[in-house]
Scaffold this active site. Structure first.
Site, PDB file in Angstrom:
ATOM      1  N   ALA A 191       0.825  -1.217   0.000  1.00 64.86           N
ATOM      2  CA  ALA A 191       0.000   0.000   0.000  1.00 64.86           C
ATOM      3  C   ALA A 191       0.853   1.259   0.000  1.00 64.86           C
ATOM      4  CB  ALA A 191      -0.914  -0.012   1.219  1.00 64.86           C
ATOM      5  N   LYS A 192       2.115   1.132   0.362  1.00 63.54           N
ATOM      6  CA  LYS A 192       3.081   2.250   0.357  1.00 63.54           C
ATOM      7  C   LYS A 192       2.520   3.494   1.028  1.00 63.54           C
ATOM      8  CE  LYS A 192       5.911   0.387  -3.352  1.00 63.54           C
ATOM      9  NZ  LYS A 192       5.241  -0.867  -3.712  1.00 63.54           N
ATOM     10  N   ARG A 193       1.913   3.304   2.199  1.00 62.56           N
ATOM     11  CA  ARG A 193       1.334   4.418   2.929  1.00 62.56           C
ATOM     12  C   ARG A 193       2.382   5.116   3.799  1.00 62.56           C
ATOM     13  NH1 ARG A 193      -2.383   2.648  -0.203  1.00 62.56           N
ATOM     14  NH2 ARG A 193      -4.577   2.725   0.400  1.00 62.56           N
TER      15      ARG A 193
END
Lengths: 270, 270
Positions: A93-95
């Site tokens: 998700a690369k949050r």
């Protein structure tokens, strides 16, 4: 159990360092499936059934589900719930955001959905990463040196005799108090991978770039694992899940997953 | 119309540089609302009705909706569709991934949902940002110098007589071919904001940090706008939307939005 310990034990039990990436693009799945309702779910379930035997982890690329709105989000939930309990579940998700917002992202992926780990972007620093680390059994993989060409733009920015991705690796190592931190290190930059492994011997790597992106198996396995049967998982998305566009897609995906597992295991000299 | 032109014209027409941040936490909204179905939607609609007169933009913080799964995503859709057409709609999503994945994120927020702009994380470089830039009427705000304490960890990393956030600002300026790029620059670091404004005179800023985070109005307005009635929008979330926890929450939010608008406009010496 601490996430990194769980990851290593799963790799041992499965005798595999393969992560199957579910980047489920409705434009690319077999035609006979895409006309039906729940195409993302049905395709993913068939891939999971076929490849779980050869996998240590499944990684769901959230973008491919968000692109279909709440139907996509529901599909993502069905798919993560379908992954067998003995396989690691990663949200790609690369949050990352300021503290009170990262806390909500952690809630979204670790509570509301039942992922074991999430990929995190380091740009906002420690207070953006910390909310993902509060539970020892939930892990993160922080972007360190990615597999794409744009990795050169900022990740290699150099100061004080070190590059940004090296500083990221060392900082994440210092945040690993609960043994639940890892790094994303791309196979397409083997020299940099070797260097990161030297800096942080204990952090697990999530390694993209060996499949469609063309990274070198010999170097990636050598540097990422340090010749151990743990320490890294290698992601394959397109070259497994789209191995065939026909009715045999699941069987071909299984063949490819087994082949990738063996390609890796055969290179570990222990 | 190019996004940056649309943003400036909206600021002029509304006579406001205020962005209202919809970080809608179910724990914080008035008690009488949170017991009902669609609480996030009903609260947000009331805030939008009350504050639109004083706002140039609304910014939806996606984390607060993802935390409620597909119900949250549906709420986000209803809310973005409810924002009046003459106000800029920003997804504060801080996305960014390799090309084929960023393309799906762009689809999610610009096609599947009807946002005008999205916040983007620069860590993966140009090929991660580019898919968000293909339409001139859709804009991005790239994280440059954020408002949180962790901004010190990596954004200030120094090499070749420049800091990482300065390099990011200059790169984004070079990507602004369609006049649809801006930067996120926090009000809590006024010295750095002044410096960025000097480097990139033409890029609009999205400025967090003036509300609950305590940034200085005088300095932020001076440096971000360069004394123009455009060039920056200033985000306020908690201090507007939670101005009251009672039945008067919408009225109090309007009062606070008007006050913030005037606090900014009164500091522009033209």
């Amino acid at each position: 159990m601490q996430f990194n310990q769980y990851l290593n034990e799963t790799c041992s039990k499965q005798n595999s360092l393969v992560c199957v990436g579910l980047d489920v693009d409705l434009e690319k799945i077999p035609g006979f499936l895409k006309k039906k309702k729940d195409a993302q779910v049905n395709f993913s379930k068939a891939i999971i059934d076929a490849t779980a035997e050869y996998a240590a982890a499944f990684k769901i690329n959230t973008a491919f589900f968000e692109a279909y709105g709440e139907d996509g989000w529901r599909a993502m939930r069905e798919i993560v719930n379908y992954i067998p309990d003995n396989i690691v579940k990663i949200a790609d998700a690369k949050r990352g955001d300021i503290g009170n917002t990262s806390k909500m992202y952690a809630k979204a992926f670790f509570e509301e959905l039942s992922f074991d780990a999430i990929t995190v972007n380091p740009y906002l620093g420690h207070d953006a990463v910390k909310p993902f680390l509060s539970k020892k059994d939930k892990g993160i993989f922080v972007l360190c040196h990615t597999s794409n060409a744009g990795a050169e733009d900022f990740q290699k920015f150099t100061g004080n005799n070190q590059k940004l991705f090296e500083l990221v690796a060392k900082k994440v190592d210092s945040w690993n108090e609960k043994n639940n931190c890892g790094l994303v290190v791309g196979a397409t930059f083997p020299k940099e991978m070797k260097h990161v492994r030297g800096l942080v011997p204990k952090l697990p790597f999530l390694v993209p770039g060996l499949g469609a992106q063309g990274g070198d198996f010999d170097l990636a396995v050598k540097y990422a694992t340090d010749n151990r049967r743990s320490g890294a998982i290698f992601n394959f998305s397109r070259n497994i899940i789209y191995a065939s566009s026909g009715a045999d897609f699941a069987g071909k995906a299984a063949d490819q997953a087994k082949k990738m597992r063996d390609e890796i295991n055969n290179r570990i000299n222990i």
